[in-house]
Write an enzyme that holds these catalytic residues in place. Structure first.
Site, PDB file in Angstrom:
ATOM      1  N   SER A  55      -1.777  -5.161   2.807  1.00 32.77           N
ATOM      2  CA  SER A  55      -2.552  -3.942   2.559  1.00 32.77           C
ATOM      3  C   SER A  55      -3.548  -4.186   1.436  1.00 32.77           C
ATOM      4  CB  SER A  55      -1.622  -2.792   2.165  1.00 32.77           C
ATOM      5  OG  SER A  55      -2.404  -1.740   1.627  1.00 32.77           O
ATOM      6  N   HIS A  99      -4.113  -4.741   6.691  1.00 25.96           N
ATOM      7  CA  HIS A  99      -3.812  -3.303   6.704  1.00 25.96           C
ATOM      8  C   HIS A  99      -4.813  -2.570   5.818  1.00 25.96           C
ATOM      9  CE1 HIS A  99      -0.904   0.003   7.325  1.00 25.96           C
ATOM     10  NE2 HIS A  99      -1.114   0.331   6.060  1.00 25.96           N
ATOM     11  N   ASP A 135      -5.786   1.025   4.315  1.00 27.53           N
ATOM     12  CA  ASP A 135      -5.252   2.367   4.021  1.00 27.53           C
ATOM     13  C   ASP A 135      -6.359   3.352   3.678  1.00 27.53           C
ATOM     14  OD1 ASP A 135      -2.332   2.195   4.152  1.00 27.53           O
ATOM     15  OD2 ASP A 135      -2.516   0.753   2.505  1.00 27.53           O
ATOM     16  N   MET A 146      -7.247   7.078   2.606  1.00 32.23           N
ATOM     17  CA  MET A 146      -6.673   8.304   2.027  1.00 32.23           C
ATOM     18  C   MET A 146      -7.789   9.287   1.711  1.00 32.23           C
ATOM     19  SD  MET A 146      -4.074   6.646  -0.720  1.00 32.23           S
ATOM     20  CE  MET A 146      -2.907   5.379  -0.261  1.00 32.23           C
ATOM     21  N   HIS A 151      -4.778   2.399   8.835  1.00 29.44           N
ATOM     22  CA  HIS A 151      -3.778   3.454   8.647  1.00 29.44           C
ATOM     23  C   HIS A 151      -4.467   4.676   8.048  1.00 29.44           C
ATOM     24  CE1 HIS A 151       0.039   4.723   6.130  1.00 29.44           C
ATOM     25  NE2 HIS A 151      -0.291   5.629   7.028  1.00 29.44           N
ATOM     26  N   MET A 181      -4.478   8.096   6.512  1.00 33.65           N
ATOM     27  CA  MET A 181      -3.684   9.140   5.836  1.00 33.65           C
ATOM     28  C   MET A 181      -4.645  10.286   5.566  1.00 33.65           C
ATOM     29  SD  MET A 181      -1.480   6.667   3.351  1.00 33.65           S
ATOM     30  CE  MET A 181      -2.602   5.293   3.582  1.00 33.65           C
ATOM     31  N   MET A 225       6.910   4.887   7.861  1.00 32.39           N
ATOM     32  CA  MET A 225       6.669   4.777   6.413  1.00 32.39           C
ATOM     33  C   MET A 225       8.009   4.603   5.699  1.00 32.39           C
ATOM     34  SD  MET A 225       3.450   4.854   5.944  1.00 32.39           S
ATOM     35  CE  MET A 225       3.548   4.762   4.156  1.00 32.39           C
ATOM     36  N   GLY A 233       0.727   7.606   0.069  1.00 37.99           N
ATOM     37  CA  GLY A 233      -0.171   8.077  -0.981  1.00 37.99           C
ATOM     38  C   GLY A 233      -0.436   7.079  -2.081  1.00 37.99           C
ATOM     39  N   GLY A 256       0.341   2.699  -3.474  1.00 39.78           N
ATOM     40  CA  GLY A 256       1.015   1.409  -3.369  1.00 39.78           C
ATOM     41  C   GLY A 256       2.000   1.255  -4.518  1.00 39.78           C
ATOM     42  N   GLY A 257       2.766   0.187  -4.468  1.00 42.89           N
ATOM     43  CA  GLY A 257       3.642  -0.155  -5.584  1.00 42.89           C
ATOM     44  C   GLY A 257       4.879   0.702  -5.761  1.00 42.89           C
ATOM     45  N   ASP A 292       5.980   0.108   6.299  1.00 47.60           N
ATOM     46  CA  ASP A 292       4.935   0.135   5.287  1.00 47.60           C
ATOM     47  C   ASP A 292       5.436   0.845   4.035  1.00 47.60           C
ATOM     48  OD1 ASP A 292       2.540   0.316   3.882  1.00 47.60           O
ATOM     49  OD2 ASP A 292       1.606   1.752   5.255  1.00 47.60           O
ATOM     50  N   GLY A 293       5.467   0.084   2.945  1.00 49.50           N
ATOM     51  CA  GLY A 293       5.807   0.673   1.654  1.00 49.50           C
ATOM     52  C   GLY A 293       6.991   0.010   1.001  1.00 49.50           C
ATOM     53  N   GLY A 294       6.737  -0.583  -0.162  1.00 50.79           N
ATOM     54  CA  GLY A 294       7.828  -1.152  -0.950  1.00 50.79           C
ATOM     55  C   GLY A 294       8.398  -2.459  -0.427  1.00 50.79           C
ATOM     56  N   GLY A 297       1.535  -4.683   0.295  1.00 46.49           N
ATOM     57  CA  GLY A 297       0.359  -4.557  -0.561  1.00 46.49           C
ATOM     58  C   GLY A 297       0.540  -5.335  -1.843  1.00 46.49           C
ATOM     59  N   SER A 298       1.271  -4.733  -2.780  1.00 51.81           N
ATOM     60  CA  SER A 298       1.443  -5.400  -4.074  1.00 51.81           C
ATOM     61  C   SER A 298       2.158  -6.741  -3.947  1.00 51.81           C
ATOM     62  CB  SER A 298       2.144  -4.476  -5.069  1.00 51.81           C
ATOM     63  OG  SER A 298       3.096  -3.675  -4.445  1.00 51.81           O
TER      64      SER A 298
HETATM   65  C1  DX5 Z   1       1.083   3.783   1.030  1.00 58.07           C
HETATM   66  C2  DX5 Z   1       0.268   2.842   1.879  1.00 58.07           C
HETATM   67  C3  DX5 Z   1       0.792   1.465   1.892  1.00 58.07           C
HETATM   68  C4  DX5 Z   1       0.719   0.752   0.569  1.00 58.07           C
HETATM   69  C5  DX5 Z   1       1.767  -0.324   0.516  1.00 58.07           C
HETATM   70  O1  DX5 Z   1       0.596   5.063   1.159  1.00 58.07           O
HETATM   71  O2  DX5 Z   1       0.252   3.299   3.205  1.00 58.07           O
HETATM   72  O3  DX5 Z   1       0.160   0.679   2.897  1.00 58.07           O
HETATM   73  O4  DX5 Z   1      -0.542   0.195   0.338  1.00 58.07           O
HETATM   74  O5  DX5 Z   1       1.788  -0.861  -0.746  1.00 58.07           O
HETATM   75  P1  DX5 Z   1       3.077  -1.610  -1.340  1.00 58.07           P
HETATM   76  O6  DX5 Z   1       3.362  -2.745  -0.427  1.00 58.07           O
HETATM   77  O7  DX5 Z   1       2.621  -2.034  -2.686  1.00 58.07           O
HETATM   78  O8  DX5 Z   1       4.196  -0.606  -1.371  1.00 58.07           O
HETATM   79 ZN    ZN Z   2      -0.431   1.925   4.859  1.00 60.67          ZN
END
Ligand code: DX5
Ligand code: ZN
Length: 218
Positions: free
Chosen positions: A8, A33, A35, A37, A66, A68, A138, A143, A145-146, A176-178, A198-199
């Site tokens: 991401s 990916h 994102d 928002m 993605h 959002m 999800m 909303g 990352g990290g 997706d996420g964490g 992402g991170s």
């Molecule tokens: C959250 C995003 C994710 C996010 C993931 O709203 O949809 O794609 O960037 O980031 P990490 O991998 O750092 O949780």
């Molecule tokens: Zn995402």
């Protein structure tokens, strides 16, 4: 099954975005990916069409968008035309329009994904499975990352994977996420075959990070 890593770019350094994308690709990541928002469906605002166009120009990677955003039907086709290979949007935002949006994406020759947030039960999208190329489960509240992943979301991944298998459907399951090196194997075991990070990719050396994460799922 083929396992796909979809870094991401929300966690990338935008001042050197091209280098970061190239590094993730060199590390073996197959998808990217993206994102989006809107400050309404989720509190934060990220990036949109002009950035997608620029990214499309510098890479042939599969662009996994993605959304959002509220009213995804208003924008999904535009993202597809600007270079997305797959456009995924939230069931919570699309409601009864979900099937029609998927159809529009398919008419453009693109893939369609349906996304569920942590509070949305897997059952709510069960009937839609044959119409979609991917379900994105999800594993954090969308909303930002990290964040830390919510383990109970993996039960939904298991259910959705079993429905896909029972129905003989051709559908990716993305999480997706964490995602981190210490939980990525759990995601795979639950039935996910597309893993967003992402991170875990862009904090530090994206090439090395991507290669290490891929090693853990292949
Ligand atoms: C959250 C995003 C994710 C996010 C993931 O709203 O949809 O794609 O960037 O980031 P990490 O991998 O750092 O949780
Ligand atoms: Zn995402």
């Amino acid at each position: 099954m083929e396992y796909i890593l979809s870094p991401s770019i929300l966690a990338a350094d935008f001042a050197v975005l091209k280098e970061q994308i190239k590094a993730a690709e060199k590390g073996g990541a197959q998808w990217l990916h993206f994102d989006v928002m809107d400050g309404s469906f989720v509190p934060s605002i990220s990036f949109g069409m002009p950035v997608l166009e620029s990214v499309r120009r510098i890479t042939d990677m599969f662009l996994d968008v993605h959304l959002m955003i509220v009213d995804p039907g208003r924008y999904a086709e535009e993202f597809a035309r600007l270079g997305a290979d797959m456009v995924s949007f939230h069931y919570e935002a699309a409601g009864s329009e979900a099937a029609a949006i998927a159809e529009k994406l398919h008419l453009l020759g693109k893939k369609a994904g349906i996304v569920i947030s942590p509070d949305t039960p897997a059952e709510s999208i069960r009937q839609l499975l044959p119409l979609f190329d991917m379900v994105l489960v999800m594993t954090v509240v969308p909303g930002a990352g990290g964040q830390t992943f919510i383990p109970s979301c993996l039960d939904k991944v298991r259910k959705i994977r079993s429905w896909i298998n029972e129905g003989g459907l051709d559908c990716y399951v993305e999480v997706d996420g964490g995602v981190r090196s210490d939980n990525i194997a759990e995601m795979k075991e639950a039935g996910a075959n597309v893993i967003v990070a992402g991170s875990a990719v862009f904090r530090g050396d994206p090439e090395k990070n991507a290669a290490e994460l891929l090693k853990l799922i292949s």
